[in-house]
Design an enzyme around this catalytic site. Structure first.
Site, mmCIF file in Angstrom:
data_model
loop_
_atom_site.group_PDB
_atom_site.id
_atom_site.type_symbol
_atom_site.label_atom_id
_atom_site.label_comp_id
_atom_site.label_asym_id
_atom_site.label_seq_id
_atom_site.Cartn_x
_atom_site.Cartn_y
_atom_site.Cartn_z
ATOM 1 N N LEU A 1 -4.076 -23.363 6.318
ATOM 2 C CA LEU A 1 -5.537 -23.229 6.474
ATOM 3 C C LEU A 1 -6.267 -23.381 5.152
ATOM 4 O O LEU A 1 -7.424 -23.773 5.105
ATOM 5 C CB LEU A 1 -5.876 -21.855 7.052
ATOM 6 C CG LEU A 1 -5.365 -21.555 8.450
ATOM 7 C CD1 LEU A 1 -5.526 -20.074 8.761
ATOM 8 C CD2 LEU A 1 -6.120 -22.393 9.469
ATOM 9 N N ASP B 1 -16.607 -11.265 -6.957
ATOM 10 C CA ASP B 1 -16.508 -12.711 -6.724
ATOM 11 C C ASP B 1 -17.293 -13.083 -5.473
ATOM 12 O O ASP B 1 -16.822 -13.832 -4.620
ATOM 13 C CB ASP B 1 -15.039 -13.121 -6.595
ATOM 14 C CG ASP B 1 -14.837 -14.632 -6.746
ATOM 15 O OD1 ASP B 1 -15.755 -15.305 -7.283
ATOM 16 O OD2 ASP B 1 -13.779 -15.134 -6.334
#
Ligand code: ATP
Ligand code: MG
Length: 479
Positions: free
Chosen positions: A24, A142
């Site tokens: 993925l 982040d």
């Protein structure tokens, strides 16, 4: 080879439980696969981190913290839940809730059109997740569009924050200095190596600017140009589409992209901003702090269940409780090993700003509910039992081990004297135990057998209890 998650995690093999499928995505340390659970055929994502890439001690600690943090925060509906973890000589495998809808920004581009209202709806979700993390004493570090994934391709797909590899524990007053994050989203004070939780709010501001205009607010030809632009922090509200964007939306961006970190709104304050609030459905409901929220669930719980929660909390893996351990230390200001009501109040106000009246009213009650031995303070075990992720605690294996511990004569059922013994430290009366049996000894055998115990542990509230009683009666009729 290093042990990352602990010896206990090495006993079970990933391939006995999951079949890996297509890739993925790829990250710095590993590969994310589609995975099918062999037991129920359900699909998950498996993030396989290659141990060979974990070179430094910090690398190992980063992964350990990622797992800890996930266990601490991932019961939020907008976070990809950590279902399980495995470790073998080559890899650490994290089984996560699958997000097959791709990145939010790709979806927006595919759809072509985007309204301020939709932007506000998405953004509100993002702020809610960040608020959840901050309340539990974790900063993400982040925050960027790539880390928000959608559960599926439909219109009602849920947004999930992923990737907690850079997150850090944070408590009020703490200053961090490591430069991390992605250059477009990094706050000026991070570049100056002196920052706190407000840096996440800046990153949210950058995302909002991009959500509304498709342009990054601070840019340049290379990293150093971008950093210069971030430090300058000049906002362009002139280039289209900005002139057409509402004043309220711009105000929201401006507040977040304030250079003075202390002047930026906190996540919970931001949720009250008119631009965000007017879009939301649950707009005016004051937000609960997570700790209180989790502890509140405990208030309605009977003593046997609470005693079992303590036993179960002790059986959690270290990586499942480390985050809470950290939280406990943060709240326990005088390092006494116990939390007083004043310490709890101080911790709640410093991370949420002012406590709502409801929280204040509740605090004593919630504290009393978690204080199992009634000594007026919360010790470590009580705190963990009260705040651990319930869905983790309620795994069948944990419930069974608590049951076995109470069933001292190994008869397979709990007698009144066994229940009494389990509850000694909590000063239970015979009256209370009678009531407990009235409620949970559904077949009137004079003992609580395992199915009855399980039903009690899983009963969330009055309604559910009624339903499970009803069901249980019905199934008894069939025998
Ligand atoms: P980096 O630190 O370089 O961003 P990482 O090693 O921490 O990467 P992730 O960002 O967690 O890895 O994952 C890498 C990619 O795998 C993601 O960008 C995403 O495309 C995909 N991915 C991650 N988690 C999931 C998930 N739960 N469901 C579907 N895809 C996922
Ligand atoms: Mg990533």
């Amino acid at each position: 080879m290093v042990t990352v998650l602990g010896e206990a995690k090495k006993k079970e093999k990933l391939k006995d439980h999951y079949r890996l499928g297509q890739v993925l995505g790829k990250g710095a340390f590993g590969v994310v696969y589609e995975a099918t659970c062999l037991d129920d055929n359900r699909q998950y994502a498996c993030k396989s981190i290659s141990k060979a890439k974990l070179v430094t001690r910090e690398d190992v600690e980063d992964i350990q913290r990622e797992v800890e943090v996930l266990n601490l925060i991932s019961d939020h509906e907008n976070i990809a839940e950590l279902i399980d973890s495995y470790e073998d000589p080559q890899h650490v495998h994290l089984i996560l809730e699958l997000c097959r809808g791709g990145e939010l920004f790709d979806r927006i581009i595919e759809q072509g059109t985007f309204t301020e209202r939709k932007a506000a709806d998405h953004f509100r979700t993002m702020v809610l997740v960040v608020d959840h993390m901050h309340q539990l004493g974790v900063m993400h570090r982040d925050i960027k569009p790539e880390n928000f994934l959608l559960t599926d391709k439909t219109q009602d797909a849920m947004l999930k924050l992923c990737d907690f590899g850079l997150s850090a524990y944070w408590k009020p007053g703490m200053r961090l200095s490591t430069i991390v994050g992605s250059c477009y989203y990094v706050a000026p004070e991070v570049l100056r190596r002196d920052y706190g939780v407000e840096a996440d709010m800046w990153s949210l501001g950058v995302m909002l600017y991009i959500l509304l205009s498709g342009l990054p607010p601070f840019w340049g030809d290379d990293e150093s140009q971008i950093f210069k632009s971030v430090l300058k922090a000049e906002l362009d509200f002139v280039t289209p589409p900005w002139p057409k964007i509402s004043a309220a939306a711009k105000d929201c961006v401006r507040q977040l992209l304030t250079v003075q970190a202390q002047s930026r709104p906190s996540a919970s304050e931001l949720l009250q901003h008119p631009w965000l609030r007017s879009q939301g459905v649950a707009a005016d409901k004051p937000l609960d702090s997570v700790v209180l929220q989790r502890m509140r669930k405990l208030s309605a719980t009977n003593k046997l269940k609470k005693a079992a929660l303590v036993v179960m909390a002790k059986s959690l893996n270290p990586d499942e409780i480390n985050g809470l351990q950290q939280l406990f230390r943060n709240i326990d200001a005088d390092n006494s090993g116990t939390i007083t009501i004043d310490e709890l109040r101080t911790a709640l106000t410093s991370c949420n700003g002012k406590m709502s009246e409801e929280d204040e009213r509740d605090l004593a009650g919630v504290m009393a509910a978690a204080d199992l031995d009634g000594d007026g303070t919360l010790n470590y075990d009580e705190f963990i039992a009260a705040t651990a992720n319930l869905s983790k605690l309620e795994r069948e294996a944990n419930i069974l081990s608590a049951f076995k511990q109470f069933d001292t004569d190994h008869s397979g059922a709990l007698s009144k004297s066994e229940v009494m013994a389990a509850l000694t430290s909590m000063g239970s009366t015979e009256q209370e135990i009678e009531e407990l049996f009235d409620q949970y000894d559904v077949d009137h055998s004079g003992e609580i057998d395992y199915p009855e115990f399980l039903a009690m542990m899983r009963a969330e509230n009055e309604e559910l209890q009624q339903a499970s009683r009803h069901l249980r009666r019905k199934s008894l009729l069939h025998y």
